[in-house]
Design a protein around this motif. Structure first.
Motif, PDB file in Angstrom:
ATOM      1  N   GLU A  97       6.794  -1.273  -3.078  1.00 38.73           N
ATOM      2  CA  GLU A  97       6.578  -0.010  -1.877  1.00 38.73           C
ATOM      3  C   GLU A  97       5.270   0.253  -2.014  1.00 38.73           C
ATOM      4  O   GLU A  97       4.666   0.777  -2.981  1.00 38.73           O
ATOM      5  CB  GLU A  97       7.509   1.056  -2.218  1.00 38.73           C
ATOM      6  CG  GLU A  97       9.227   0.796  -2.144  1.00 38.73           C
ATOM      7  CD  GLU A  97       9.942   1.731  -2.289  1.00 38.73           C
ATOM      8  OE1 GLU A  97       9.649   2.972  -1.818  1.00 38.73           O
ATOM      9  OE2 GLU A  97      10.848   1.813  -3.082  1.00 38.73           O
ATOM     10  N   MET A  98       4.725   0.354  -0.799  1.00 38.38           N
ATOM     11  CA  MET A  98       3.451   1.154  -0.414  1.00 38.38           C
ATOM     12  C   MET A  98       3.708   2.246   0.561  1.00 38.38           C
ATOM     13  O   MET A  98       4.411   2.348   1.190  1.00 38.38           O
ATOM     14  CB  MET A  98       2.508   0.480   0.006  1.00 38.38           C
ATOM     15  CG  MET A  98       2.027  -0.804  -1.076  1.00 38.38           C
ATOM     16  SD  MET A  98       0.589  -1.924  -0.404  1.00 38.38           S
ATOM     17  CE  MET A  98      -0.553  -0.770  -0.648  1.00 38.38           C
ATOM     18  N   ASP A  99       3.008   3.476   0.313  1.00 35.51           N
ATOM     19  CA  ASP A  99       3.231   4.318   1.550  1.00 35.51           C
ATOM     20  C   ASP A  99       2.409   4.268   2.607  1.00 35.51           C
ATOM     21  O   ASP A  99       1.641   5.021   3.163  1.00 35.51           O
ATOM     22  CB  ASP A  99       2.619   5.731   0.629  1.00 35.51           C
ATOM     23  CG  ASP A  99       2.913   6.940   1.392  1.00 35.51           C
ATOM     24  OD1 ASP A  99       4.143   6.919   2.399  1.00 35.51           O
ATOM     25  OD2 ASP A  99       2.526   7.901   1.239  1.00 35.51           O
ATOM     26  N   VAL A 100       2.841   3.141   3.097  1.00 31.55           N
ATOM     27  CA  VAL A 100       2.457   2.709   4.355  1.00 31.55           C
ATOM     28  C   VAL A 100       3.546   2.026   5.373  1.00 31.55           C
ATOM     29  O   VAL A 100       4.558   1.682   5.001  1.00 31.55           O
ATOM     30  CB  VAL A 100       1.180   1.654   4.195  1.00 31.55           C
ATOM     31  CG1 VAL A 100       0.075   2.225   3.560  1.00 31.55           C
ATOM     32  CG2 VAL A 100       1.856   0.334   3.674  1.00 31.55           C
TER      33      VAL A 100
ATOM     34  N   THR B 165       6.023  -0.308   6.814  1.00 30.32           N
ATOM     35  CA  THR B 165       6.478  -1.505   6.526  1.00 30.32           C
ATOM     36  C   THR B 165       7.379  -2.152   7.475  1.00 30.32           C
ATOM     37  O   THR B 165       8.307  -1.401   7.878  1.00 30.32           O
ATOM     38  CB  THR B 165       7.045  -1.530   5.051  1.00 30.32           C
ATOM     39  OG1 THR B 165       6.022  -0.900   4.156  1.00 30.32           O
ATOM     40  CG2 THR B 165       7.431  -2.877   4.364  1.00 30.32           C
TER      41      THR B 165
ATOM     42  N   MET C 199       2.954  -4.953   5.039  1.00 29.82           N
ATOM     43  CA  MET C 199       2.447  -3.445   4.784  1.00 29.82           C
ATOM     44  C   MET C 199       1.235  -3.474   5.635  1.00 29.82           C
ATOM     45  O   MET C 199       0.238  -4.089   5.362  1.00 29.82           O
ATOM     46  CB  MET C 199       2.317  -3.517   3.248  1.00 29.82           C
ATOM     47  CG  MET C 199       3.626  -3.810   2.461  1.00 29.82           C
ATOM     48  SD  MET C 199       3.371  -3.998   0.780  1.00 29.82           S
ATOM     49  CE  MET C 199       3.358  -5.730   0.770  1.00 29.82           C
TER      50      MET C 199
END
Length: 168
Positions: A99-102, A104, A113
């Motif tokens: 998980e990235m805060d972008v 998706t 992402m």
């Protein structure tokens, strides 16, 4: 005879006055930018191509023993850095971010992402002649990392070229 020497002296003065401008144009005037791949161990230039702000780069690698496709997408910034725009991978785990805060999304079996916006002045890799694949510039393949010896230490940077006299 006096007129002949006067003309010669005038020409010599004009040439001396123009010499600094000519030297600046030939050797120091900014004349473009290049994407340069360098061997970090020896300092040898591996290859270089014309590149400019706004150009798009992508890197294709294969990740882990599961052979997961991994793509990185960059844009050359106005200050000649690399902006990581997006990563597309076919899985998670073993160093692949879950998980990235972008934003998706999933498309064609890849997790995208996007809008990462990480700035890199240079890119550094230790290559794999099996798993690190191609480098593209504006959609055209420009380099295949598998052509390098395994574990090559490579740097990518955008450099300003100077001097029109020896442009290649």
């Amino acid at each position: 005879m006096k007129e002949f020497f006067k003309r010669r002296l005038t020409m010599a003065v004009l040439l001396l006055a123009a010499a600094p401008a000519l030297v600046w144009w030939a050797f120091f005037m900014p004349c473009g930018t290049q994407l340069r791949l360098t061997d970090r161990t020896s300092g040898t230039v591996i290859a270089q191509w014309p590149a400019a702000a706004g150009d798009k780069l992508s890197l294709e690698i294969e990740h882990s023993f599961e052979h997961i496709p991994w793509y990185e997408f960059y844009t050359v910034t106005d200050d000649l850095h690399f902006n990581l725009d997006a990563i597309a991978v076919a899985g998670y785990g073993a160093g692949i971010p879950a998980e990235m805060d972008v934003p998706t999304r999933i498309e064609d079996g890849l997790v995208w992402m996007e809008d990462i916006n990480s700035d890199f002045p240079t890119l550094h890799w230790i290559t794999s002649n099996r798993f690190m694949k191609t480098f593209t510039l504006n959609g055209a393949e420009i380099f295949d990392f598998r052509s390098l010896p395994d574990a090559s230490r490579v740097q990518a940077e955008i450099i300003m070229t100077r001097g029109y006299l020896f442009r290649g």
